[in-house]
Design a protein around this motif. Structure first.
Motif, PDB file in Angstrom:
ATOM      1  N   ALA A 286      58.774 -55.332 -28.782  1.00  0.00           N
ATOM      2  CA  ALA A 286      58.719 -56.831 -29.538  1.00  0.00           C
ATOM      3  C   ALA A 286      58.367 -57.704 -28.472  1.00  0.00           C
ATOM      4  O   ALA A 286      58.717 -57.525 -27.228  1.00  0.00           O
ATOM      5  N   GLY A 287      57.651 -58.429 -28.991  1.00  0.00           N
ATOM      6  CA  GLY A 287      56.895 -59.510 -28.109  1.00  0.00           C
ATOM      7  C   GLY A 287      55.893 -59.085 -27.156  1.00  0.00           C
ATOM      8  O   GLY A 287      55.498 -59.890 -26.385  1.00  0.00           O
ATOM      9  N   GLY A 288      55.297 -57.993 -27.456  1.00  0.00           N
ATOM     10  CA  GLY A 288      54.259 -57.568 -26.569  1.00  0.00           C
ATOM     11  C   GLY A 288      54.750 -57.236 -25.094  1.00  0.00           C
ATOM     12  O   GLY A 288      55.772 -57.262 -24.736  1.00  0.00           O
ATOM     13  N   ILE A 289      53.459 -57.537 -24.067  1.00  0.00           N
ATOM     14  CA  ILE A 289      53.568 -57.449 -22.729  1.00  0.00           C
ATOM     15  C   ILE A 289      54.517 -58.439 -22.128  1.00  0.00           C
ATOM     16  O   ILE A 289      55.470 -57.963 -21.409  1.00  0.00           O
ATOM     17  N   ASP A 290      54.705 -59.773 -22.657  1.00  0.00           N
ATOM     18  CA  ASP A 290      55.697 -60.656 -22.250  1.00  0.00           C
ATOM     19  C   ASP A 290      56.939 -60.176 -22.565  1.00  0.00           C
ATOM     20  O   ASP A 290      57.904 -60.525 -21.662  1.00  0.00           O
ATOM     21  N   GLY A 291      57.214 -59.778 -23.845  1.00  0.00           N
ATOM     22  CA  GLY A 291      58.674 -59.185 -24.070  1.00  0.00           C
ATOM     23  C   GLY A 291      59.132 -57.994 -23.058  1.00  0.00           C
ATOM     24  O   GLY A 291      60.249 -58.017 -22.866  1.00  0.00           O
ATOM     25  N   LEU A 292      57.961 -56.994 -22.824  1.00  0.00           N
ATOM     26  CA  LEU A 292      58.493 -56.199 -21.848  1.00  0.00           C
ATOM     27  C   LEU A 292      58.864 -56.738 -20.581  1.00  0.00           C
ATOM     28  O   LEU A 292      59.820 -56.197 -20.068  1.00  0.00           O
ATOM     29  N   ARG A 293      57.982 -57.704 -20.035  1.00  0.00           N
ATOM     30  CA  ARG A 293      58.394 -58.364 -18.688  1.00  0.00           C
ATOM     31  C   ARG A 293      59.666 -58.821 -18.847  1.00  0.00           C
ATOM     32  O   ARG A 293      60.655 -58.671 -17.836  1.00  0.00           O
ATOM     33  N   ALA A 294      60.061 -59.651 -19.890  1.00  0.00           N
ATOM     34  CA  ALA A 294      61.401 -60.131 -20.021  1.00  0.00           C
ATOM     35  C   ALA A 294      62.574 -59.052 -20.060  1.00  0.00           C
ATOM     36  O   ALA A 294      63.550 -59.249 -19.052  1.00  0.00           O
ATOM     37  N   GLN A 295      62.428 -57.920 -20.624  1.00  0.00           N
ATOM     38  CA  GLN A 295      63.158 -56.963 -20.520  1.00  0.00           C
ATOM     39  C   GLN A 295      63.332 -56.363 -19.433  1.00  0.00           C
ATOM     40  O   GLN A 295      64.496 -56.095 -18.993  1.00  0.00           O
ATOM     41  N   LEU A 296      62.250 -56.206 -18.591  1.00  0.00           N
ATOM     42  CA  LEU A 296      62.348 -55.670 -17.174  1.00  0.00           C
ATOM     43  C   LEU A 296      63.299 -56.596 -16.277  1.00  0.00           C
ATOM     44  O   LEU A 296      63.951 -56.290 -15.415  1.00  0.00           O
ATOM     45  N   VAL A 297      62.772 -58.019 -16.375  1.00  0.00           N
ATOM     46  CA  VAL A 297      63.626 -59.068 -15.606  1.00  0.00           C
ATOM     47  C   VAL A 297      65.190 -58.825 -15.802  1.00  0.00           C
ATOM     48  O   VAL A 297      66.063 -58.698 -15.045  1.00  0.00           O
ATOM     49  N   ALA A 298      65.478 -58.618 -17.083  1.00  0.00           N
ATOM     50  CA  ALA A 298      66.852 -58.654 -17.437  1.00  0.00           C
ATOM     51  C   ALA A 298      67.643 -57.451 -16.817  1.00  0.00           C
ATOM     52  O   ALA A 298      68.677 -57.268 -16.376  1.00  0.00           O
ATOM     53  N   ALA A 299      66.647 -56.298 -16.966  1.00  0.00           N
ATOM     54  CA  ALA A 299      67.126 -55.071 -16.588  1.00  0.00           C
ATOM     55  C   ALA A 299      67.505 -55.017 -14.929  1.00  0.00           C
ATOM     56  O   ALA A 299      68.433 -54.708 -14.693  1.00  0.00           O
ATOM     57  N   LEU A 300      66.315 -55.845 -14.427  1.00  0.00           N
ATOM     58  CA  LEU A 300      66.684 -55.843 -12.929  1.00  0.00           C
ATOM     59  C   LEU A 300      67.732 -56.674 -12.625  1.00  0.00           C
ATOM     60  O   LEU A 300      68.490 -56.310 -11.649  1.00  0.00           O
ATOM     61  N   GLN A 301      68.068 -57.634 -13.357  1.00  0.00           N
ATOM     62  CA  GLN A 301      69.248 -58.676 -13.129  1.00  0.00           C
ATOM     63  C   GLN A 301      70.313 -57.866 -13.183  1.00  0.00           C
ATOM     64  O   GLN A 301      71.356 -58.003 -12.469  1.00  0.00           O
ATOM     65  N   GLY A 302      70.611 -57.062 -14.335  1.00  0.00           N
ATOM     66  CA  GLY A 302      71.643 -56.270 -14.711  1.00  0.00           C
ATOM     67  C   GLY A 302      71.804 -55.263 -13.410  1.00  0.00           C
ATOM     68  O   GLY A 302      73.013 -55.063 -13.034  1.00  0.00           O
ATOM     69  N   ALA A 303      70.657 -54.794 -13.240  1.00  0.00           N
ATOM     70  CA  ALA A 303      70.892 -53.769 -12.144  1.00  0.00           C
ATOM     71  C   ALA A 303      71.518 -54.303 -10.744  1.00  0.00           C
ATOM     72  O   ALA A 303      71.990 -53.921 -10.071  1.00  0.00           O
ATOM     73  N   GLY A 304      71.000 -55.684 -10.494  1.00  0.00           N
ATOM     74  CA  GLY A 304      71.357 -56.329  -9.134  1.00  0.00           C
ATOM     75  C   GLY A 304      72.855 -56.498  -9.288  1.00  0.00           C
ATOM     76  O   GLY A 304      73.343 -56.126  -8.344  1.00  0.00           O
ATOM     77  N   ALA A 305      73.498 -56.950 -10.468  1.00  0.00           N
ATOM     78  CA  ALA A 305      74.698 -57.368 -10.420  1.00  0.00           C
ATOM     79  C   ALA A 305      75.462 -56.060 -10.336  1.00  0.00           C
ATOM     80  O   ALA A 305      76.597 -56.072  -9.514  1.00  0.00           O
ATOM     81  N   SER A 306      75.172 -54.915 -11.193  1.00  0.00           N
ATOM     82  CA  SER A 306      75.944 -53.880 -10.911  1.00  0.00           C
ATOM     83  C   SER A 306      75.805 -53.245  -9.774  1.00  0.00           C
ATOM     84  O   SER A 306      76.981 -52.542  -9.213  1.00  0.00           O
ATOM     85  N   LEU A 307      74.700 -53.259  -8.895  1.00  0.00           N
ATOM     86  CA  LEU A 307      74.406 -52.752  -7.513  1.00  0.00           C
ATOM     87  C   LEU A 307      75.440 -53.416  -6.695  1.00  0.00           C
ATOM     88  O   LEU A 307      76.272 -52.765  -5.908  1.00  0.00           O
ATOM     89  N   ALA A 308      75.561 -54.585  -6.763  1.00  0.00           N
ATOM     90  CA  ALA A 308      76.450 -55.344  -5.825  1.00  0.00           C
ATOM     91  C   ALA A 308      78.024 -54.749  -5.994  1.00  0.00           C
ATOM     92  O   ALA A 308      78.715 -54.877  -5.276  1.00  0.00           O
ATOM     93  N   SER A 309      78.221 -54.915  -7.567  1.00  0.00           N
ATOM     94  CA  SER A 309      79.636 -54.358  -7.831  1.00  0.00           C
ATOM     95  C   SER A 309      79.924 -53.021  -7.242  1.00  0.00           C
ATOM     96  O   SER A 309      80.961 -52.604  -6.790  1.00  0.00           O
ATOM     97  N   THR A 310      78.866 -52.067  -7.494  1.00  0.00           N
ATOM     98  CA  THR A 310      79.090 -50.704  -6.808  1.00  0.00           C
ATOM     99  C   THR A 310      79.204 -50.602  -5.274  1.00  0.00           C
ATOM    100  O   THR A 310      80.270 -50.013  -4.704  1.00  0.00           O
ATOM    101  N   LEU A 311      78.242 -51.469  -4.559  1.00  0.00           N
ATOM    102  CA  LEU A 311      78.388 -51.529  -3.271  1.00  0.00           C
ATOM    103  C   LEU A 311      79.922 -52.251  -2.782  1.00  0.00           C
ATOM    104  O   LEU A 311      80.637 -51.591  -2.000  1.00  0.00           O
ATOM    105  N   GLU A 312      80.402 -53.066  -3.452  1.00  0.00           N
ATOM    106  CA  GLU A 312      81.748 -53.780  -3.210  1.00  0.00           C
ATOM    107  C   GLU A 312      82.750 -52.554  -3.593  1.00  0.00           C
ATOM    108  O   GLU A 312      83.685 -52.477  -3.042  1.00  0.00           O
ATOM    109  N   GLY A 313      82.623 -51.833  -4.685  1.00  0.00           N
ATOM    110  CA  GLY A 313      83.652 -50.945  -4.998  1.00  0.00           C
ATOM    111  C   GLY A 313      83.631 -49.889  -4.169  1.00  0.00           C
ATOM    112  O   GLY A 313      84.846 -49.377  -3.678  1.00  0.00           O
ATOM    113  N   ALA A 314      82.693 -49.521  -3.554  1.00  0.00           N
ATOM    114  CA  ALA A 314      82.592 -48.286  -2.456  1.00  0.00           C
ATOM    115  C   ALA A 314      83.368 -48.808  -1.168  1.00  0.00           C
ATOM    116  O   ALA A 314      84.449 -48.321  -0.642  1.00  0.00           O
TER     117      ALA A 314
END
Lengths: 339, 98
Positions: A286-314
């Protein structure tokens, strides 16, 4: 005003004819030939290099005037310049059917372009072409494109402009005018032919390259255009063809008869080979290459949040374990004291 | 290849297998107006990873059905098999005077 001098052509002519005396006439055969010495510049420095062939037509392995050679060159440039190529098999389509399919395809792609124009995106509906190819020559061109990757260019052999022996700053490869010259690196050179005719190298697309083929080439991987092209040429549940009410021309017998004989076999997307499902997947981005970029950014943001929580959790869990261990040890100590 | 007497063609093949070549060539041998004249043609393209053999199922005008395993044959053999029956039908038609 300067004084006006009268020109008297007749008088002039008389004077010149007078100075023309027969004594000055000599015969060329009687003259003593004196060859002037070459200029000193030429004896010290070499002559400027001369290119023995047109710069855009280096000698090719096969005769260049043959249609086969030109098609080979054309297909190489097609393969290099279009990152997305769809392969179709065409089973005895009539000229009318080809014409009407191309018309419908162009209309559908222009619709996509009209939408993209509103968003200020790149347009390339005019560059998306459905063309019938010579299968064998296309296969050979594919092998050259895939397996022949010359690293150095011809100009590495050229005389450098700062070299004192060079009489001109033009960079010209010092190649001869023979196709046997191994310094040629272009796609039609003998070396390219030798590399590509190596039977041991196999390409994934090769089983597809038999029988009558047509390619649809895109100048860029654009899922939007791919989607509309698929909905016309190979409609399926994911890419339904436009309804009869919105696009009655598509349901003419010439178009539908032609589409029945056109089979989507596979695709080559940025050098990788995909089958029908792969093509649908690419078209479904969906949305071509721009759509993919948006998905990647969203995934990275999500990953950042979950990374912080896992580190905290540890650290939290570490705290819990340490705490429980402390309590445990205290209890045992107390127990020891009691006993 | 004589295609006059064929009424129904079903082909199934995986284009990424080199064994699918006869199936694809068979489809390209069917004349351009065959569908308009009532021949039913169904071609199923298998996904790339499938190991299913390519098959061809034919029905003739007299009701004979023919199933061919295409991955063990070459296209001349396929044509030979199809033409053998088509020629019988052609002979019958000629004798009956239609």
């Amino acid at each position: 005003m300067p004084p006006r001098i009268r020109i008297r052509p007749r008088a002039l002519r008389l004077r010149t004819s007078h100075s023309f005396s027969p004594i000055n006439h000599t015969y060329a055969s009687l003259a003593t030939a004196t060859t002037p010495a070459p200029p000193i510049d030429q004896t010290i420095r070499s002559a400027a290099p001369v290119l023995r062939y047109p710069a855009n037509q280096p000698p090719s392995h096969k005769p260049p005037e043959v249609r086969k050679t030109q098609l080979h060159r054309q297909y190489q440039s097609l393969l290099r310049s279009s990152p997305l190529i769809l392969l179709f098999q065409h089973n005895n389509l009539k000229a009318v059917e080809w014409m009407s399919i191309r018309r419908e395809l162009a209309i559908a792609l222009n619709k996509v372009d009209a939408e993209r124009e509103k968003n200020g995106q790149e347009l390339f509906a005019n560059d998306i072409k459905l063309q019938v190819i010579q299968t064998g020559i296309f296969g050979s061109a594919l092998r050259v494109v895939e397996f022949y990757n010359p690293e150095e260019t011809l100009l590495d052999h050229a005389q450098h402009p700062t070299d004192p022996r060079t009489a001109t700053s033009a960079q010209i490869p010092q190649t001869s005018n023979k196709p046997e010259d191994t310094r040629f690196k272009h796609g039609l050179s003998r070396e390219a032919w030798e590399v590509a005719s190596n039977k041991k190298l196999k390409h994934e697309l090769e089983p597809l390259l038999s029988g009558p083929l047509a390619v649809l080439s895109f100048p860029s991987v654009s899922p939007e255009h791919l989607k509309s092209a698929l909905s016309i040429l190979a409609p399926s549940s994911d890419f339904p063809a436009p309804k009869r009410k919105t696009n009655p021309d598509l349901y003419e017998p010439a178009v539908q008869g032609g589409l029945q004989k056109l089979m989507l076999l596979g695709a080559r997307v940025e050098g990788k080979v995909f089958d029908q499902d792969g093509v649908k997947w690419v078209g479904g981005i969906a949305g071509g290459i721009d759509g993919l970029r948006a998905q990647l950014v969203a995934a990275l943001q999500g990953a950042g949040a979950s990374l912080a929580s896992t580190l905290e959790g540890a650290s939290r869990s570490l705290y819990f374990t340490m705490e429980s261990r402390r309590l445990d040890m205290e209890e045992t100590e107390k127990g020891d004291k009691k006993e | 290849m004589i295609t006059r007497f064929i009424t129904d063609v079903r082909v199934k093949f995986n284009p990424f297998s080199p064994r699918s070549k006869p199936a694809r060539i068979f489809l390209s041998l069917i004349p351009p107006s065959a569908r308009a004249e009532g021949m039913k043609i169904e071609s199923k393209i298998l996904p790339r990873a499938s190991k299913e053999p390519s098959t061809l199922a034919l029905k003739f005008k007299d009701g004979k059905e023919m199933n061919l395993e295409l991955d063990k044959m070459r296209i001349p053999e396929v044509m030979e098999q199809v033409n053998r029956h088509s020629r019988i039908l052609a002979r019958k038609e000629e004798l009956s005077g239609n």
